[in-house]
Design a protein around this motif. Structure first.
Motif, mmCIF file in Angstrom:
data_model
loop_
_atom_site.group_PDB
_atom_site.id
_atom_site.type_symbol
_atom_site.label_atom_id
_atom_site.label_comp_id
_atom_site.label_asym_id
_atom_site.label_seq_id
_atom_site.Cartn_x
_atom_site.Cartn_y
_atom_site.Cartn_z
ATOM 1 N N ILE A 46 70.390 -0.825 121.861
ATOM 2 C CA ILE A 46 71.044 0.434 122.247
ATOM 3 C C ILE A 46 72.548 0.357 122.041
ATOM 4 O O ILE A 46 73.158 1.207 121.398
ATOM 5 C CB ILE A 46 70.741 0.781 123.717
ATOM 6 N N CYS A 47 73.185 -0.682 122.596
ATOM 7 C CA CYS A 47 74.626 -0.849 122.484
ATOM 8 C C CYS A 47 74.969 -2.306 122.752
ATOM 9 O O CYS A 47 74.089 -3.114 123.065
ATOM 10 C CB CYS A 47 75.383 0.066 123.464
ATOM 11 N N SER A 48 76.233 -2.633 122.628
ATOM 12 C CA SER A 48 76.639 -4.020 122.888
ATOM 13 C C SER A 48 76.642 -4.294 124.396
ATOM 14 O O SER A 48 76.772 -3.368 125.209
ATOM 15 C CB SER A 48 78.031 -4.281 122.326
ATOM 16 N N VAL A 49 76.509 -5.563 124.736
ATOM 17 C CA VAL A 49 76.563 -5.955 126.150
ATOM 18 C C VAL A 49 77.921 -5.596 126.735
ATOM 19 O O VAL A 49 78.012 -5.140 127.881
ATOM 20 C CB VAL A 49 76.284 -7.469 126.307
ATOM 21 N N THR A 50 78.972 -5.773 125.937
ATOM 22 C CA THR A 50 80.332 -5.450 126.406
ATOM 23 C C THR A 50 80.448 -3.978 126.749
ATOM 24 O O THR A 50 81.026 -3.604 127.777
ATOM 25 C CB THR A 50 81.372 -5.816 125.325
ATOM 26 N N LEU A 60 77.982 -1.905 127.544
ATOM 27 C CA LEU A 60 77.187 -1.631 128.747
ATOM 28 C C LEU A 60 77.956 -2.075 129.998
ATOM 29 O O LEU A 60 77.955 -1.361 131.009
ATOM 30 C CB LEU A 60 75.842 -2.360 128.677
ATOM 31 N N SER A 61 78.598 -3.237 129.916
ATOM 32 C CA SER A 61 79.372 -3.730 131.056
ATOM 33 C C SER A 61 80.468 -2.741 131.435
ATOM 34 O O SER A 61 80.698 -2.463 132.621
ATOM 35 C CB SER A 61 79.969 -5.095 130.722
ATOM 36 N N LYS A 62 81.141 -2.195 130.425
ATOM 37 C CA LYS A 62 82.218 -1.235 130.686
ATOM 38 C C LYS A 62 81.661 0.074 131.252
ATOM 39 O O LYS A 62 82.277 0.702 132.118
ATOM 40 C CB LYS A 62 83.012 -0.964 129.407
ATOM 41 N N ILE A 63 80.493 0.500 130.763
ATOM 42 C CA ILE A 63 79.843 1.709 131.298
ATOM 43 C C ILE A 63 79.527 1.508 132.779
ATOM 44 O O ILE A 63 79.809 2.361 133.618
ATOM 45 C CB ILE A 63 78.555 2.041 130.513
ATOM 46 N N GLU A 64 78.941 0.342 133.104
ATOM 47 C CA GLU A 64 78.560 0.064 134.491
ATOM 48 C C GLU A 64 79.774 -0.002 135.415
ATOM 49 O O GLU A 64 79.674 0.322 136.603
ATOM 50 C CB GLU A 64 77.776 -1.248 134.569
ATOM 51 N N GLU A 98 84.789 5.447 127.986
ATOM 52 C CA GLU A 98 84.091 6.691 127.659
ATOM 53 C C GLU A 98 82.748 6.334 127.030
ATOM 54 O O GLU A 98 82.591 5.273 126.421
ATOM 55 C CB GLU A 98 84.923 7.520 126.684
ATOM 56 N N TYR A 99 81.779 7.208 127.171
ATOM 57 C CA TYR A 99 80.455 6.931 126.615
ATOM 58 C C TYR A 99 79.768 8.249 126.309
ATOM 59 O O TYR A 99 80.105 9.290 126.861
ATOM 60 C CB TYR A 99 79.614 6.091 127.580
ATOM 61 N N THR A 158 73.611 6.901 127.356
ATOM 62 C CA THR A 158 73.112 6.820 128.734
ATOM 63 C C THR A 158 71.659 7.286 128.824
ATOM 64 O O THR A 158 70.885 6.763 129.626
ATOM 65 C CB THR A 158 73.983 7.652 129.699
ATOM 66 N N ASP A 159 71.285 8.264 127.983
ATOM 67 C CA ASP A 159 69.885 8.709 127.986
ATOM 68 C C ASP A 159 68.963 7.612 127.471
ATOM 69 O O ASP A 159 67.860 7.414 128.007
ATOM 70 C CB ASP A 159 69.723 9.971 127.125
ATOM 71 N N LEU A 160 69.402 6.880 126.450
ATOM 72 C CA LEU A 160 68.610 5.762 125.932
ATOM 73 C C LEU A 160 68.464 4.661 126.984
ATOM 74 O O LEU A 160 67.381 4.092 127.158
ATOM 75 C CB LEU A 160 69.248 5.192 124.657
#
Length: 409
Positions: free
Chosen positions: A20-24, A26-30, A35-36, A41-43
């Motif tokens: 889906i995306c990089s771990v980095t 995802l960490s920043k999203i969490e 921005e995302y 986020t739906d995936l």
């Protein structure tokens, strides 16, 4: 929300981010620092088997319920308090970072409401460990709950210290009432009246009838604080408050008003009338009520002073109160020890207990009323038993601790 459900599912960031995306990212999203896109986020949500729209609805609903729960406690709506607690406790999102502190602080207030002070203490200790991470509102909320807890533990001095640290932008001005009753408990009647009036304005503005009764009662007590006011006028004021209690079916508050009326009779040495009022106060509540032991102690004092009950019955009542105080770790324990020594006329044991245990506790907790009462009794005992050094020391300590209004030094 994604972090919460990922941890609930037992997935690492790498496992969730894969494909889906990089771990980095995802960490920043969490952490909420990037921005995302909604596609990302739906995936992530699909992989977690949730839908973001329904999760947002759950989020908003829980937010509303927590606010209603806190407000129900302030308004003392018993049925709503218990119902909302049950609804909230089946919602796992209460442990979401956004809600966890708020939920725990409201839960701590709930435990105070149902007189489970030990559970409140556990929550307070946990939340205080995270103090630097709390928002300004949460810090003020913590101070408010801790202040109420300290008051119920009869640590009035610390209660005042913590409540006075609350910022003026804290929206729940109910804390003025808790400041008022704490000041009343240390016989600082001007401050009790001042904060009582501020609390009354808040309760009138929010149409909080039950708390208006509480505050009107407190203000009425200040009328009799320094010297007994006209008893007939005082009785009429209490009877008016009792009618308001009846109109809103507040049995608990009616009990407290009967207790206060009993105390006014007691201090005027009208023991038979005091006994009747204390009996009404006790009849209206269960033994689990927070103020049951206070009224029981007053009832024992009244019946002993007035010679209205046999010695054996007074001893049984005192033992009952002592047992309950021990079980609940209630600070009223000292009262019942003193009752037992007094009724048994164990003078030496009584004054040893006052000197070594009761008086130091009253001083530490800032309970000026009890401190002054038992200092006087202890001083007279020292004089009577020719313990001159102790008598002089107690008198000197008293003079040093009390400041004159005209103290020029």
């Amino acid at each position: 929300m994604i972090k919460f459900h990922r941890e609930e599912a037992g997935l690492t960031q790498g496992q969730l981010a894969q494909g889906i995306c990089s771990v980095t990212h995802l960490s920043k999203i969490e952490r909420g620092i990037t921005e995302y896109s909604h596609e990302i986020t739906d995936l992530l949500a699909n992989k977690l088997e949730i839908t973001m729209d329904s999760e947002r609805s759950r989020y908003r609903l829980l937010q509303e319920k927590l606010e209603k729960w806190n407000n129900a406690i302030i308004m003392v709506r018993s049925n709503e308090i218990h119902q909302l607690k049950n609804e909230i406790e089946i919602e796992p999102l209460r442990f979401l970072a956004d809600f966890k502190i708020q939920y725990n602080l409201i839960l701590a207030r709930y435990y105070l409401f149902v007189n489970e002070k030990s559970k409140t203490k556990e929550i307070l200790e946990t939340v205080k460990d995270q103090y630097s991470l709390l928002s300004p509102y949460e810090q003020n909320f913590l101070k408010h709950v801790e202040g109420i807890y300290l008051f119920l533990m009869e640590n009035f001095k610390s209660c005042i210290e913590i409540l006075k640290q609350i910022d003026h932008d804290y929206p729940n001005e109910e804390f003025y009432y808790h400041l008022a009753i704490a000041y009343h408990s240390i016989r600082s009647n001007i401050f009790a009246y001042y904060y009582g009036r501020k609390a009354l304005q808040f309760f009138q503005k929010t149409l909080n009838i039950l708390r208006i009764i509480d505050t009107e009662t407190l203000i009425l007590v200040q009328l009799n604080s320094k010297e007994p006011h006209d008893m007939e006028e005082t009785k009429q004021q209490y009877e008016k408050l009792l009618k308001v209690c009846e109109s809103v079916n507040s049995i608990d508050r009616a009990s407290k008003i009967h207790h206060n009326l009993a105390f006014e009779y007691f201090r005027r040495k009208r023991y038979s009338e005091a006994k009747q009022a204390y009996e009404k106060a006790l009849e209206l509540i269960t033994e689990e009520a927070p103020h049951y032991l206070i009224s029981l102690s007053g009832y024992i004092s009244t019946c002993y002073r007035g010679g209205l009950l046999p010695k054996a019955e007074l001893i049984n009542l005192s033992k009952k109160g002592l047992k309950m105080a021990k079980q609940n770790q209630d600070p009223k324990l000292s009262d019942f020890v003193i009752h037992l020594h007094t009724i048994n006329q164990s003078e030496k044991e009584l004054y040893e207990y006052i000197e070594k245990t009761a008086l130091p506790n009253f001083i530490a907790n800032g309970d000026q009323f009890m401190k002054q009462h038992y200092e006087k009794k202890l001083f007279l005992y020292y004089v009577k038993t020719d313990q001159k050094e102790k008598a002089f020391q107690l008198a000197a300590d008293r003079m040093i601790s009390e400041k004159s209004y005209y103290d020029l030094e």
